[in-house]
Each structure stands twice: as structure tokens, then as C-alpha cells.
Design an enzyme around this catalytic site. Structure first.
Site, mmCIF file in Angstrom:
data_model
loop_
_atom_site.group_PDB
_atom_site.id
_atom_site.type_symbol
_atom_site.label_atom_id
_atom_site.label_comp_id
_atom_site.label_asym_id
_atom_site.label_seq_id
_atom_site.Cartn_x
_atom_site.Cartn_y
_atom_site.Cartn_z
ATOM 1 N N GLY A 1 1.333 -3.513 4.801
ATOM 2 C CA GLY A 1 2.480 -4.929 4.910
ATOM 3 C C GLY A 1 1.046 -5.373 4.996
ATOM 4 N NE ARG B 1 -6.058 -9.630 1.287
ATOM 5 C CZ ARG B 1 -5.369 -8.633 0.846
ATOM 6 N NH1 ARG B 1 -5.209 -8.005 0.395
ATOM 7 N NH2 ARG B 1 -4.921 -8.459 2.310
ATOM 8 C CB THR C 1 -0.892 0.162 1.429
ATOM 9 O OG1 THR C 1 -1.940 -1.228 0.969
ATOM 10 C CG2 THR C 1 -1.835 1.312 1.161
ATOM 11 N N GLY D 1 -2.634 -6.902 5.806
ATOM 12 C CA GLY D 1 -3.561 -6.652 5.947
ATOM 13 C C GLY D 1 -4.272 -6.792 6.473
HETATM 14 N N1 GLY Z 1 -2.426 -4.070 3.246
HETATM 15 C C1 GLY Z 1 -2.524 -4.383 2.020
HETATM 16 C C2 GLY Z 1 -3.596 -5.805 1.830
HETATM 17 O O1 GLY Z 1 -2.980 -6.535 2.817
HETATM 18 O O2 GLY Z 1 -4.089 -5.689 1.256
#
Ligand code: GLY
Length: 318
Positions: A203, A179, A151, A205
Site C-alpha cells: 500500500g 524516494r 509490493t 509506504g
Molecule cells: N508499499 C510500497 C511503497 O510505498 O513503495
């Protein structure tokens, strides 16, 4: 006092743009949106916007979030397909009193109704990486999600002490259809309160959400903790809790800025890069890592690292 901080080196060009806007007296909302759009538009970043990697069905689905720290308004899109700038749709959604978070078809319908740019977001390059991964999986029969850069998250403060936070991502490579990670979820992927400051995370999620880490950092700052300490203690506690209860913790990295432009970062991985700029310092790329005593230290990325980064990201894909 203005400033902006963002996850990962990929934010540099966007931060440069936002920094110039803030210096011209533009507001934090416009600056952060422009900065994230810059990342979304760049074709070589594999985890945000155009050029992002697809899910296991070969479809690129993106998440984005936006929060205004004055009004606490939040907007987000989840699993949206084929819009150039999900962050702009998230910002627009934050302006309503209801229907602030839209997913999939509903998000696309809103984007179309409000005239946001539609674009085929899956590039040939991303498709080649997907095809290669699919062939590897067919051989090994073992799906391990891509765990590299993900991200882009930013926190921005303008001269009026207006704090905003925003995110954008294509999420995990080879994720399941539909997802959704932490990035469009307020409190997990991002949080902003103009009376305190803001935070954002990157990281895994699924693990970041277990600690609502962006809210947790701002909460600690509200109780008087300095921004760096708030970042470190929040990441370390979540990391420890996950290891205790689940035997392992996924990647968790955060950046934060308080309403006076002081900033901090923390990570549980090696080599987390981030970018910061304030009224008194030009945009700089930093590299962070956590010491054994739990403190996160960071240093300016040197030219060799910066050159290697660009080289790796623009290298040809066979
Ligand atoms: N941090 C972004 C995701 O896990 O999609």
C-alpha cells in the site's frame, strides 16, 4: 506444517513454485527467494522488478527486504537500479553482522562485487506508460502517484517451523528520485520471528511506516492474538489513527502467517488480492474486502476475475 502467503495475484506463479519446493522439503529461505524472483522476472507486473514503472525522472529504482525469523537477521536494498533480483541481494545482505541495509550506489556496488545479475530493468512497455503519464501531467499539471498494485510481500514457514518474510517493489510510479517506501524497512514492510510468525504489508509506504504495521501484527500474535484478528486490529487501528490525526489514510493491506501455518489478511481498500498455500491446500488466489464492522472477509477469486486480470496485465500499451 509448511505454508506461504503473499500479497496480490501477481504472486501466484511464484507461490506455486515455492509450494512445490516446500513439499519437496526445501527450506523457507530458498522457497521465498525463488517465489519473489519469479515475480521480479515477469515483465508484465508494473510494480515489481523487470517491467516496473519508473520514478519521475524515468529511472526505475527498486526496494527489497528479507528477514530470517530464526536469527532475526535482516537485509535490504533501497533505490537500487538495474539488478535483476533485488530480493536476492537483500537476502545476501542479511547474512552479515553490519552493513545490512544499503541504498543506491552502495547497494549496486555490493551487488556487483557479489556477482548478482545486472540487467536493464526499464522495459519499452514501462517507458511508454511513463511517457504517456508525463504527457498527461504536462496537460493537467497535477501529480497523483500511481495507486494500484505495488509490493509483493511474502511470509513463508517450512516444516522446521522456520519463518521468513521478504518483499520487493519498484515503489510508487512517478515517485521522486531517491524516494523509499516501507518495503525495505523491517517492521514496516515485513517482519518475521520463527517463535511467532511473520507479516508483510502493501500500500502507501508513507502511511504504512507510521504504524510499523508488520511488527505490530507479529507483536499482537506474540501476545496470543490469532493471526486474522492481529491483522484486522492492526490495520483498523492504524487506519483510524491516520484518519483522526491527518484526515485521511492511504491504502494499507497486509498478510500474515503464524509459525503453525495459520494465516490471515486485512485491508482498508476494496479488491485486495492475495495468494496462500499450505501443506493441506494448493495455491489459491483470494479477494478481500473490509466490512463496515471492521472485519476483513475474503473469497476465492473466480475464473472470470482471474481471466480479466491476465488480460488487463498483458494488454498492449499504445
Ligand atoms: N508499499 C510500497 C511503497 O510505498 O513503495
Amino acid at each position: 506444517m509448511h505454508g506461504i502467503i503473499a500479497t496480490w495475484r501477481m504472486a501466484l506463479e511464484g507461490i506455486e513454485k515455492a509450494d512445490a519446493m516446500l513439499k519437496e522439503g526445501k527450506n523457507a529461505s530458498d522457497a521465498i527467494e525463488a517465489a519473489i524472483r519469479e515475480v521480479e522476472d515477469y515483465p508484465y507486473y508494473k510494480s515489481v522488478g523487470y517491467g516496473g514503472l519508473p520514478n519521475q525522472d524515468g529511472v526505475l529504482q527498486m526496494d527489497a527486504g528479507y528477514m530470517d525469523g530464526d536469527s532475526l537477521s535482516v537485509g535490504a536494498v533501497c533505490a537500487i537500479e538495474d539488478f535483476a533480483n533485488p530480493v536476492s541481494i537483500a537476502r545476501k545482505l542479511s547474512q552479515g553482522t553490519v552493513n545490512n541495509i544499503l541504498a543506491g550506489q552502495g547497494a549496486a556496488q555490493f551487488g556487483t562485487e557479489y556477482g548478482f545479475e545486472q540487467k536493464k530493468m526499464l522495459t519499452d512497455r514501462a517507458k511508454r506508460i511513463y511517457e504517456r503519464k508525463k504527457a498527461e501531467l504536462a496537460q493537467n499539471d497535477q501529480l497523483r502517484p500511481y495507486d494500484g498494485h505495488d509490493t509483493v510481500g511474502m511470509v513463508c514457514v517450512d516444516d522446521e517451523s522456520h519463518v521468513v518474510a521478504a518483499t520487493s517493489t519498484s515503489g510508487l510510479f512517478m515517485k521522486r528520485n531517491g524516494r523509499i517506501g516501507d518495503s525495505p524497512f523491517v517492521g514496516s514492510g515485513f517482519y518475521a520471528d520463527s517463535q511467532v510468525g511473520g507479516a508483510t504489508a502493501t500500500g502507501l509506504g508513507e502511511d504504512i511506516m507510521k504504524g510499523c504495521i508488520s511488527y505490530e501484527i507479529v507483536r499482537r500474535m506474540k501476545e496470543g492474538m490469532p493471526v486474522q484478528q492481529a491483522c484486522e486490529t492492526a490495520v483498523n487501528q492504524l487506519d483510524e489513527t491516520l484518519k483522526e490525526r491527518r484526515g485521511q489514510a492511504g491504502d494499507i493491506s497486509v498478510v500474515a502467517m503464524d509459525c503453525n501455518g495459520n494465516w490471515g489478511c486485512a485491508t482498508n481498500i476494496e479488491g485486495f488480492s492475495f495468494v496462500a498455500a499450505t501443506q493441506h491446500s494448493a495455491p489459491v488466489v483470494y479477494l478481500a474486502h473490509r466490512l463496515d464492522d471492521g472485519h476483513t472477509v475474503f473469497e476465492k477469486a473466480d475464473q472470470q476475475w482471474l481471466d480479466a486480470y491476465m488480460h488487463n496485465h498483458s494488454a498492449a500499451v499504445e
